[in-house]
Design a protein around this motif. Structure first.
Motif, PDB file in Angstrom:
ATOM      1  N   SER A   1       0.818  -1.211   0.000  1.00 36.81           N
ATOM      2  CA  SER A   1       0.000   0.000   0.000  1.00 36.81           C
ATOM      3  C   SER A   1       0.854   1.265   0.000  1.00 36.81           C
ATOM      4  N   ARG A   2       0.224   2.342  -0.419  1.00 42.11           N
ATOM      5  CA  ARG A   2       0.811   3.651  -0.186  1.00 42.11           C
ATOM      6  C   ARG A   2       0.954   3.827   1.320  1.00 42.11           C
ATOM      7  N   ALA A   3       1.703   4.810   1.744  1.00 40.62           N
ATOM      8  CA  ALA A   3       1.921   5.037   3.171  1.00 40.62           C
ATOM      9  C   ALA A   3       0.593   5.242   3.903  1.00 40.62           C
ATOM     10  N   ARG A   4       0.483   4.615   5.056  1.00 42.19           N
ATOM     11  CA  ARG A   4      -0.692   4.745   5.930  1.00 42.19           C
ATOM     12  C   ARG A   4      -0.205   5.134   7.311  1.00 42.19           C
ATOM     13  N   THR A   5      -1.072   5.762   8.075  1.00 42.14           N
ATOM     14  CA  THR A   5      -0.695   6.160   9.429  1.00 42.14           C
ATOM     15  C   THR A   5      -0.633   4.930  10.333  1.00 42.14           C
ATOM     16  N   THR A   6       0.069   5.078  11.423  1.00 42.21           N
ATOM     17  CA  THR A   6       0.117   4.010  12.422  1.00 42.21           C
ATOM     18  C   THR A   6      -1.283   3.688  12.909  1.00 42.21           C
ATOM     19  N   GLU A   7      -2.105   4.703  13.096  1.00 49.81           N
ATOM     20  CA  GLU A   7      -3.474   4.506  13.562  1.00 49.81           C
ATOM     21  C   GLU A   7      -4.292   3.697  12.551  1.00 49.81           C
ATOM     22  N   GLN A   8      -4.127   3.993  11.261  1.00 55.81           N
ATOM     23  CA  GLN A   8      -4.844   3.232  10.235  1.00 55.81           C
ATOM     24  C   GLN A   8      -4.416   1.774  10.235  1.00 55.81           C
ATOM     25  N   LYS A   9      -3.126   1.534  10.348  1.00 57.70           N
ATOM     26  CA  LYS A   9      -2.628   0.157  10.365  1.00 57.70           C
ATOM     27  C   LYS A   9      -3.162  -0.598  11.582  1.00 57.70           C
ATOM     28  N   GLN A  10      -3.094   0.032  12.740  1.00 59.54           N
ATOM     29  CA  GLN A  10      -3.579  -0.628  13.947  1.00 59.54           C
ATOM     30  C   GLN A  10      -5.091  -0.870  13.869  1.00 59.54           C
ATOM     31  N   ALA A  11      -5.824   0.065  13.289  1.00 57.94           N
ATOM     32  CA  ALA A  11      -7.266  -0.131  13.097  1.00 57.94           C
ATOM     33  C   ALA A  11      -7.518  -1.323  12.179  1.00 57.94           C
ATOM     34  N   PHE A  12      -6.715  -1.452  11.113  1.00 60.33           N
ATOM     35  CA  PHE A  12      -6.874  -2.576  10.201  1.00 60.33           C
ATOM     36  C   PHE A  12      -6.591  -3.891  10.915  1.00 60.33           C
ATOM     37  N   TYR A  13      -5.502  -3.958  11.679  1.00 63.47           N
ATOM     38  CA  TYR A  13      -5.176  -5.190  12.405  1.00 63.47           C
ATOM     39  C   TYR A  13      -6.346  -5.589  13.312  1.00 63.47           C
ATOM     40  N   PHE A  14      -6.853  -4.630  14.066  1.00 60.70           N
ATOM     41  CA  PHE A  14      -7.945  -4.900  14.999  1.00 60.70           C
ATOM     42  C   PHE A  14      -9.220  -5.278  14.259  1.00 60.70           C
ATOM     43  N   ASN A  15      -9.618  -4.454  13.290  1.00 60.77           N
ATOM     44  CA  ASN A  15     -10.867  -4.706  12.562  1.00 60.77           C
ATOM     45  C   ASN A  15     -10.846  -6.049  11.852  1.00 60.77           C
ATOM     46  N   LEU A  16      -9.722  -6.372  11.200  1.00 59.30           N
ATOM     47  CA  LEU A  16      -9.641  -7.631  10.478  1.00 59.30           C
ATOM     48  C   LEU A  16      -9.761  -8.815  11.435  1.00 59.30           C
TER      49      LEU A  16
END
Length: 129
Positions: free
Chosen positions: A73-88
């Motif tokens: 992916s293009r660069a994502r914020t730490t918050e977006q990545k952590q949200a993805f880990y949790f949501n997934l």
């Protein structure tokens, strides 16, 4: 974009694979704020002899329902990545019965120059996207 690559052990029924991909895409849309039609997914299956997944010494139990998700992916914020880990993980447990201990995620960042969606052009650079 992002490009999601899934690595699982073989033997999953087709409907479970479809649900896995749908759940992951929904988590991506919510976490990275990508458009719904921005869906690029590839799934590979392996035997237990060709995919070895351990726990890095963290005592994380693994089963034959293990899923490795690679996100380019293009660069994502730490918050977006952590949200993805949790949501997934939350969604895979709820909708697929896959424990969070069986989910491993890796995000690899790329730049706009690293993508061509077709026609030999870098659409992020040409402002087509």
């Amino acid at each position: 974009m992002p490009l999601m690559k899934f690595h699982i052990y073989g033997g999953w029924p087709k409907e479970e694979i479809t649900t896995l991909l749908d759940v992951a895409h929904d988590a991506m849309v919510r976490s990275f704020n990508v458009p719904v039609r921005d869906r690029y997914q590839v799934l590979n299956t392996y035997s237990s002899e060709t995919m070895l997944i351990q726990d890095t010494g963290l005592d994380i139990p693994r089963t034959d329902r293990f899923v490795l998700v690679e996100v380019v992916s293009r660069a994502r914020t730490t918050e977006q990545k952590q949200a993805f880990y949790f949501n997934l993980c939350e969604d895979l447990l709820e909708k697929c019965g896959i424990s969070s201990s069986d989910v491993m995620i890796s995000v690899v960042e790329s730049s706009d120059a690293d993508w061509s969606f077709g026609h030999g052009r870098a659409q992020f650079l040409t402002n087509e996207l």
